[in-house]
Design a protein around this motif. Structure first.
Motif, PDB file in Angstrom:
ATOM      1  N   LEU A   1       0.796  -1.202  -0.038  1.00  0.00           N
ATOM      2  CA  LEU A   1       0.003   0.057   0.035  1.00  0.00           C
ATOM      3  C   LEU A   1       0.867   1.379   0.083  1.00  0.00           C
ATOM      4  O   LEU A   1       0.601   2.123  -0.832  1.00  0.00           O
ATOM      5  CB  LEU A   1      -0.808  -0.003   1.165  1.00  0.00           C
ATOM      6  N   LEU A   2       1.782   1.276   0.804  1.00  0.00           N
ATOM      7  CA  LEU A   2       2.570   2.445   0.919  1.00  0.00           C
ATOM      8  C   LEU A   2       3.352   2.865  -0.431  1.00  0.00           C
ATOM      9  O   LEU A   2       3.303   4.020  -0.921  1.00  0.00           O
ATOM     10  CB  LEU A   2       3.688   2.353   2.029  1.00  0.00           C
ATOM     11  N   TYR A   3       4.207   1.684  -1.127  1.00  0.00           N
ATOM     12  CA  TYR A   3       4.877   2.079  -2.244  1.00  0.00           C
ATOM     13  C   TYR A   3       3.695   2.471  -3.496  1.00  0.00           C
ATOM     14  O   TYR A   3       4.243   3.159  -4.305  1.00  0.00           O
ATOM     15  CB  TYR A   3       5.684   1.038  -2.593  1.00  0.00           C
TER      16      TYR A   3
ATOM     17  N   ILE B   1      -1.041 -10.994 -10.996  1.00  0.00           N
ATOM     18  CA  ILE B   1       0.231 -11.840 -10.470  1.00  0.00           C
ATOM     19  C   ILE B   1       1.338 -11.494 -11.600  1.00  0.00           C
ATOM     20  O   ILE B   1       2.427 -11.569 -11.073  1.00  0.00           O
ATOM     21  CB  ILE B   1      -0.055 -13.306 -10.375  1.00  0.00           C
ATOM     22  N   ALA B   2       1.164 -11.055 -12.704  1.00  0.00           N
ATOM     23  CA  ALA B   2       2.145 -10.855 -13.658  1.00  0.00           C
ATOM     24  C   ALA B   2       2.826  -9.495 -13.551  1.00  0.00           C
ATOM     25  O   ALA B   2       2.532  -8.670 -14.255  1.00  0.00           O
ATOM     26  CB  ALA B   2       1.609 -11.264 -15.224  1.00  0.00           C
ATOM     27  N   ARG B   3       3.396  -9.333 -12.311  1.00  0.00           N
ATOM     28  CA  ARG B   3       3.668  -8.177 -11.893  1.00  0.00           C
ATOM     29  C   ARG B   3       5.322  -8.182 -11.367  1.00  0.00           C
ATOM     30  O   ARG B   3       5.364  -8.468  -9.993  1.00  0.00           O
ATOM     31  CB  ARG B   3       2.790  -7.536 -10.704  1.00  0.00           C
ATOM     32  N   PRO B   4       6.250  -7.962 -12.063  1.00  0.00           N
ATOM     33  CA  PRO B   4       7.608  -7.685 -11.707  1.00  0.00           C
ATOM     34  C   PRO B   4       8.207  -7.106 -10.222  1.00  0.00           C
ATOM     35  O   PRO B   4       8.697  -7.935  -9.441  1.00  0.00           O
ATOM     36  CB  PRO B   4       8.434  -7.368 -12.841  1.00  0.00           C
ATOM     37  N   LEU B   5       7.467  -5.954 -10.024  1.00  0.00           N
ATOM     38  CA  LEU B   5       8.018  -5.366  -9.027  1.00  0.00           C
ATOM     39  C   LEU B   5       7.227  -6.025  -7.688  1.00  0.00           C
ATOM     40  O   LEU B   5       8.016  -6.117  -6.668  1.00  0.00           O
ATOM     41  CB  LEU B   5       7.660  -4.020  -9.066  1.00  0.00           C
ATOM     42  N   ASN B   6       5.914  -6.241  -7.782  1.00  0.00           N
ATOM     43  CA  ASN B   6       5.289  -6.763  -6.640  1.00  0.00           C
ATOM     44  C   ASN B   6       5.946  -8.226  -6.202  1.00  0.00           C
ATOM     45  O   ASN B   6       5.991  -8.532  -5.151  1.00  0.00           O
ATOM     46  CB  ASN B   6       3.995  -6.920  -6.981  1.00  0.00           C
ATOM     47  N   ALA B   7       6.250  -9.004  -7.482  1.00  0.00           N
ATOM     48  CA  ALA B   7       6.866 -10.260  -7.165  1.00  0.00           C
ATOM     49  C   ALA B   7       8.332 -10.144  -6.556  1.00  0.00           C
ATOM     50  O   ALA B   7       8.522 -10.824  -5.489  1.00  0.00           O
ATOM     51  CB  ALA B   7       7.241 -10.958  -8.525  1.00  0.00           C
TER      52      ALA B   7
ATOM     53  N   ALA C   1      11.046 -10.857  -1.126  1.00  0.00           N
ATOM     54  CA  ALA C   1      11.720 -10.562  -0.037  1.00  0.00           C
ATOM     55  C   ALA C   1      11.174 -10.774   1.337  1.00  0.00           C
ATOM     56  O   ALA C   1      11.742 -11.291   2.238  1.00  0.00           O
ATOM     57  CB  ALA C   1      11.861  -8.869  -0.237  1.00  0.00           C
ATOM     58  N   PHE C   2       9.701 -10.648   1.481  1.00  0.00           N
ATOM     59  CA  PHE C   2       9.002 -10.885   2.476  1.00  0.00           C
ATOM     60  C   PHE C   2       9.009 -12.419   2.777  1.00  0.00           C
ATOM     61  O   PHE C   2       8.879 -12.618   4.011  1.00  0.00           O
ATOM     62  CB  PHE C   2       7.732 -10.185   2.468  1.00  0.00           C
ATOM     63  N   ILE C   3       8.649 -13.178   1.650  1.00  0.00           N
ATOM     64  CA  ILE C   3       8.439 -14.581   2.103  1.00  0.00           C
ATOM     65  C   ILE C   3       9.891 -15.184   2.596  1.00  0.00           C
ATOM     66  O   ILE C   3       9.970 -16.334   3.135  1.00  0.00           O
ATOM     67  CB  ILE C   3       7.915 -15.431   1.031  1.00  0.00           C
ATOM     68  N   SER C   4      10.914 -14.592   2.187  1.00  0.00           N
ATOM     69  CA  SER C   4      12.258 -15.097   2.678  1.00  0.00           C
ATOM     70  C   SER C   4      12.518 -15.102   3.950  1.00  0.00           C
ATOM     71  O   SER C   4      13.021 -15.649   4.771  1.00  0.00           O
ATOM     72  CB  SER C   4      13.314 -14.377   1.966  1.00  0.00           C
TER      73      SER C   4
ATOM     74  N   ALA D   1      14.015  -3.562   1.015  1.00  0.00           N
ATOM     75  CA  ALA D   1      12.808  -2.984   0.290  1.00  0.00           C
ATOM     76  C   ALA D   1      12.181  -1.913   1.322  1.00  0.00           C
ATOM     77  O   ALA D   1      11.792  -0.929   0.710  1.00  0.00           O
ATOM     78  CB  ALA D   1      11.793  -4.030   0.322  1.00  0.00           C
ATOM     79  N   VAL D   2      12.252  -1.923   2.477  1.00  0.00           N
ATOM     80  CA  VAL D   2      12.240  -0.632   3.223  1.00  0.00           C
ATOM     81  C   VAL D   2      12.770   0.720   2.936  1.00  0.00           C
ATOM     82  O   VAL D   2      12.199   1.602   2.845  1.00  0.00           O
ATOM     83  CB  VAL D   2      11.683  -1.022   4.853  1.00  0.00           C
TER      84      VAL D   2
END
Length: 483
Positions: free
Chosen positions: A155-157, A419-425, A430-433, A442-443
């Motif tokens: 949401l922020l970015y 889902i076909a979103r490079p930046l979001n992916a 980063a988060f699921i790692s 990322a922050v």
């Protein structure tokens, strides 16, 4: 409480909930009740119109695309079944519902404290775009707070990118003080800005491939209605390439040509109605813009640090000529690329009709240069196919886990739009790692972006306007949305 919210939204749907939100916001902005009521009705009518057309046209275009696929003999295991399944699943998860409830509060606080100048609450419906990523994260990690944090970070970015493009989007689409802000369609700001110098180096900015050019050079064949028929004819032929000697094939080809012509004719009309929902709100923002009392002159809008924007639905810009033409041209292009791209596993089908939504930011930033829009789309959506291929098993598992049936005969599913979103992916990875390093990076990148935006917003907008002006022979579509 969460179940109650879910029941209410699922019972009434976006065509009722969104107008109610528009009515409340309009009253909050001191719009007269009668006008606020009409804004709400226009929002409901517009969303209903979009729904009717997409519901009727999606099976038609899906059938043609499937025939194109069958004629090649190529099989890709991750099949796009549309964004609707992702939306339903996001409302079926605890993380998704939590964001829907508390996200609205956070959006209001971010706006109130000046973290963003985008009033996201007016675009409540598109929160499902944030919810689905949190849902996927929870399916993988089973960590509620990490997953909810991912949705809020997105949401922020998304709000930062929406504000970066806000002046250009508002100017191009002719809707004062407004910007789209949905997470699934806002990240295209990135390629539109970063790749523009490359396209200029290649001379794309000198190519007058615009709606005006089509009209001037092609006459009646340059009108969106006729272009829709011609494109429909081409796509229909590709879908029936092995049966062109049969009457049945030509019946389908010609019917599809008329169907696509109808979409490109009717969508701009519905878009005009939908835009009326936001007109009184945008006008009220304009009236309340601060005036320098010492000079009694209105501040330049680019340098007005207190200028803010309504977050509006992407449907507002769908029917603009350069937008819908670019999106429709990209439909067969992305299908061919899906076949040819090494390592790709994703077959875009249902969400291909969403391509005009997906290119709005690029259209606004390039001032309707269709060649640049197509070039950006090819690059970014091709990367998106890889992202979707990687996420295929995760998305399929999450969707089925949260109660959405998987079509028979399909190995894995996806949503090309969501889902076909490079930046979001990348952010999701980063988060699921769970790594503090990757999440922290990322922050930090977001905080740097926010700092630059808050301190250099006029310079950013000035640069984007100069960049747009380099597109020779086009000052903006003469068929902008009117209201």
């Amino acid at each position: 409480m969460l179940e109650t919210v879910n029941t209410i939204f699922q019972t009434f749907g976006a065509s009722v909930v969104v107008p109610i939100m528009i009515f409340i916001i309009a009253l909050f902005l001191k719009v007269k009740p009668k006008i606020a009521m009409m804004s709400a009705f226009y929002a409901g009518v517009g969303l209903t119109g979009f729904g009717w057309i997409i519901t009727v046209f999606t099976p038609v275009v899906t059938k043609i695309i499937k025939q194109m696929v069958n004629s090649t003999g190529i099989s890709l295991p991750v099949v796009d079944i549309g964004w609707q399944a992702g939306s339903l699943a996001s409302f079926g998860s605890t993380v998704g519902l939590s964001f829907f409830v508390f996200g609205l509060i956070v959006e209001l606080l971010l706006f109130a404290f000046g973290v963003t100048k985008i009033f996201m609450a007016s675009n409540l419906w598109n929160n499902f775009g944030f919810m689905i990523w949190g849902t996927l994260c929870y399916y993988v990690t089973h960590n509620f707070w990490l997953s909810l944090g991912l949705s809020f970070f997105m949401l922020l970015y998304a709000l930062a990118l929406a504000e970066i493009q806000a002046d250009r989007w508002s100017d191009y689409y002719g809707v004062k003080n407004a910007s789209v802000s949905s997470i699934h369609n806002i990240e295209q700001v990135v390629p539109a800005v970063l790749l523009d110098p490359l396209w200029n180096l290649l001379g794309f900015n000198k190519v007058k491939l615009t709606p005006e050019y089509f009209k001037d050079k092609l006459g009646v064949f340059g009108e969106p209605t006729t272009l829709g028929a011609l494109l429909g004819l081409i796509i229909g032929i590709l879908g029936n390439i092995h049966d062109l000697g049969t009457l049945k094939a030509w019946g389908q080809i010609l019917v599809f040509a008329i169907d696509l012509s109808a979409v490109m004719t009717i969508f701009p009309l519905i878009t005009g109605v939908f835009a009326k929902a936001f007109t009184p709100l945008a006008d009220e923002i304009d009236k309340n813009r601060k005036v320098d009392n010492s000079t009694s002159e209105k501040k330049d809008s680019i340098h007005d640090k207190k200028r803010w924007f309504l977050g509006v639905d992407d449907g507002v810009g769908y029917g603009e000529p350069a937008t819908i033409i670019s999106g429709v041209i990209l439909i067969p292009i992305m299908v061919v690329i899906a076949f040819l791209l090494p390592g790709n596993k994703t077959l875009p089908i249902v969400d291909l009709i969403s391509l005009p939504f997906m290119v709005e930011s690029i259209v606004a930033i390039t001032r309707g240069n269709i060649l640049k829009v197509i070039a950006n789309g090819i690059v970014w959506f091709s990367l998106g196919l890889y992202a979707s291929s990687w996420l295929g098993s995760i998305y399929t598992g999450a969707i089925s886990h949260y109660g959405v049936a998987i079509p028979a005969g399909v190995v894995m599913i996806t949503s090309f739009n969501l889902i076909a979103r490079p930046l979001n992916a990348l952010v999701f990875a980063a988060f699921i790692s769970g790594s503090p390093l990757w999440i922290g990076l990322a922050v930090i990148i977001y905080l740097v972006l926010l700092f630059v935006l808050r301190t250099r917003r006029p310079q950013i907008w000035t640069y984007l306007n100069k960049m747009a002006d380099k597109n020779a022979g086009f000052s903006g579509s003469n068929d902008k949305i009117t209201y």
